[in-house]
Design a protein around this motif. Structure first.
Motif, mmCIF file in Angstrom:
data_model
loop_
_atom_site.group_PDB
_atom_site.id
_atom_site.type_symbol
_atom_site.label_atom_id
_atom_site.label_comp_id
_atom_site.label_asym_id
_atom_site.label_seq_id
_atom_site.Cartn_x
_atom_site.Cartn_y
_atom_site.Cartn_z
ATOM 1 N N TYR A 192 48.854 45.726 47.061
ATOM 2 C CA TYR A 192 47.487 45.935 47.299
ATOM 3 C C TYR A 192 47.048 46.513 45.882
ATOM 4 O O TYR A 192 46.066 46.162 45.574
ATOM 5 N N GLY A 193 47.742 47.782 44.874
ATOM 6 C CA GLY A 193 46.826 47.821 43.686
ATOM 7 C C GLY A 193 47.123 46.717 42.984
ATOM 8 O O GLY A 193 46.176 46.910 41.827
ATOM 9 N N GLU A 194 47.869 45.451 42.925
ATOM 10 C CA GLU A 194 48.116 45.035 41.593
ATOM 11 C C GLU A 194 45.982 44.241 41.909
ATOM 12 O O GLU A 194 46.015 43.526 40.905
ATOM 13 N N SER A 195 46.054 43.680 42.886
ATOM 14 C CA SER A 195 45.069 42.925 43.966
ATOM 15 C C SER A 195 43.608 43.677 43.412
ATOM 16 O O SER A 195 42.781 43.795 42.447
ATOM 17 N N LEU A 196 44.091 45.313 43.544
ATOM 18 C CA LEU A 196 42.201 46.197 42.736
ATOM 19 C C LEU A 196 42.604 45.840 41.449
ATOM 20 O O LEU A 196 40.972 45.880 41.673
ATOM 21 N N ASN A 197 43.131 45.850 40.655
ATOM 22 C CA ASN A 197 43.488 45.813 38.962
ATOM 23 C C ASN A 197 42.893 44.893 39.164
ATOM 24 O O ASN A 197 42.417 45.136 38.148
ATOM 25 N N LYS A 198 43.160 43.851 39.716
ATOM 26 C CA LYS A 198 42.665 42.492 39.322
ATOM 27 C C LYS A 198 40.790 42.531 39.554
ATOM 28 O O LYS A 198 40.612 41.729 38.314
ATOM 29 N N LYS A 199 41.210 43.172 40.718
ATOM 30 C CA LYS A 199 39.281 42.766 41.068
ATOM 31 C C LYS A 199 38.668 43.615 39.866
ATOM 32 O O LYS A 199 37.628 43.471 39.414
ATOM 33 N N GLU A 200 39.050 45.035 39.580
ATOM 34 C CA GLU A 200 38.475 45.898 38.353
ATOM 35 C C GLU A 200 37.963 45.137 36.725
ATOM 36 O O GLU A 200 36.942 45.300 36.961
ATOM 37 N N VAL A 202 38.057 41.814 36.166
ATOM 38 C CA VAL A 202 37.044 40.860 37.337
ATOM 39 C C VAL A 202 35.576 41.519 37.024
ATOM 40 O O VAL A 202 34.986 41.502 35.939
ATOM 41 N N GLN A 203 35.326 42.618 37.491
ATOM 42 C CA GLN A 203 33.965 43.205 37.168
ATOM 43 C C GLN A 203 34.078 43.582 35.736
ATOM 44 O O GLN A 203 32.410 43.592 35.204
ATOM 45 N N GLN A 204 34.677 44.499 35.369
ATOM 46 C CA GLN A 204 34.091 45.038 33.969
ATOM 47 C C GLN A 204 34.001 43.597 32.908
ATOM 48 O O GLN A 204 33.467 43.786 32.279
ATOM 49 N N GLU A 205 34.706 42.324 33.129
ATOM 50 C CA GLU A 205 34.281 41.302 32.302
ATOM 51 C C GLU A 205 33.244 40.610 32.538
ATOM 52 O O GLU A 205 32.049 41.109 31.485
ATOM 53 N N ALA A 206 32.915 40.719 33.746
ATOM 54 C CA ALA A 206 31.225 40.205 34.312
ATOM 55 C C ALA A 206 30.141 41.293 33.675
ATOM 56 O O ALA A 206 29.170 40.987 33.260
ATOM 57 N N GLN A 207 30.483 42.568 33.383
ATOM 58 C CA GLN A 207 29.748 44.043 33.548
ATOM 59 C C GLN A 207 29.943 43.418 31.764
ATOM 60 O O GLN A 207 28.703 44.036 31.114
ATOM 61 N N THR A 208 30.702 43.280 30.939
ATOM 62 C CA THR A 208 30.987 43.093 29.468
ATOM 63 C C THR A 208 29.989 42.299 28.637
ATOM 64 O O THR A 208 28.970 42.231 27.779
#
Length: 314
Positions: A192-200, A202-208
């Motif tokens: 579950y922690g690994e999936s949350l890290n991957k999601k974060e 992806v969101q950071q890359e999109a904001q960049t």
């Protein structure tokens, strides 16, 4: 068809049904109930009560019966008032008034009206089809039987002789179960922690990427568009806090008709709004000075209606 039938139909849809010159039947939401003594469950329902102070005609019951019986409003109102008079006479003679599927009314020794609601019908439409039921008590298995059942499923070879000789070995078995549960939980938590890290990520890359596109965008300065100045003149009508009430209606359409009738007669009638009982109030007029309002109220009682009254608000 009797008036009891029409009152029952309206209680499904409204929280207040007024019988003119007699009183009002009120309903209030009641949550589901569990009776521990008999282990019985009762569904949510509407609790019926009676208030003899709310006897002014709001037009709901009379209009509904007139449409159903294909009679005029005035004819049905006369029949309803005659029935209310008959009910009062029956109560004052010491008899009990039983209204089918609604409740029973009577006067106590002090002459005060008492009401006992009937529980034959549940008037809450959301509980349609639900009825009370008795649930059997839940019996708990003995701890020893549970332990024996667990021993049969656990892949450990422990004979009864070994259990008697070494009483500490069952505790090893329980410790193994706890360790297995902890390891399973830790593995799930890690995924579950690994999936949350991957999601974060992806969101950071999109904001960049969005910030980069904004920085590379070119903006052109242009002369601002001059708009003409718009001036609005609003005249606020002063409304007093002392209102002479002409009536309170369950249906807003009837209240609007009453406002039109009074304005045609020359009154400064207004629609005041909905009160705490859900009724739409109509006024003959409103005054800032309470003395002026009382003078106007006496005039209305003398020329228009004895049912008029004054409502003062802050």
């Amino acid at each position: 068809m009797g008036i009891e039938h029409y009152i029952q139909q309206l209680l499904y849809r409204y929280n207040c049904v007024v019988v003119p010159d007699f009183g009002a039947f009120l309903t209030q939401m009641k949550s589901a109930v569990h009776q521990k003594a008999t282990n019985t469950f009762y569904p949510p329902s509407k609790q019926i009560s009676f208030n003899e102070q709310l006897s002014s005609n709001d037009g709901l019951l009379v209009s509904y019966m007139a449409n159903a019986e294909n009679k005029s409003y005035e004819e049905m109102l006369k029949e309803t008032l005659d029935l209310a008079k008959s009910w009062k006479k029956q109560l004052h003679s010491g008899e009990r008034l039983k209204i089918s599927s609604i409740g029973e009314l009577w006067l106590n020794r002090e002459g005060k009206l008492q009401f006992q609601p009937s529980n034959e019908i549940n008037y809450l439409t959301s509980s349609y089809g639900l009825s009370s039921f008795v649930s059997p008590r839940v019996t708990r298995e003995i701890l020893k039987e549970q332990v024996v059942e667990m021993e049969e499923k656990i892949p450990f070879i422990i004979t009864p002789e070994q259990r008697e000789r070494k009483s500490f070995r069952p505790y090893l078995k329980y410790a193994a179960i706890i360790l297995l549960a902890l390891s399973t939980g830790m593995t799930a938590y890690r995924f579950y922690g690994e999936s949350l890290n991957k999601k974060e990520l992806v969101q950071q890359e999109a904001q960049t990427r969005v910030y980069k596109n904004i920085q590379e965008a070119t903006f052109f300065n242009s002369k601002p568009l001059e708009l003409p100045e718009l001036k609005l003149h609003v005249t606020k009508k002063s409304v007093g806090n002392h209102h002479i009430i002409a009536g309170a209606f369950r249906i807003q359409e009837n209240a609007d008709k009453k406002v039109t009738q009074l304005r045609n007669k020359g009154y400064d009638a207004t629609y005041l709004g909905v009160n705490s009982y859900g009724l739409h109030q109509v006024t003959y007029g409103s005054y800032e000075n309470p003395e002026d309002a009382l003078i106007f109220l006496r005039k209305i009682k003398r020329t228009e209606s004895q049912d008029a009254w004054m409502l003062s608000t802050k």
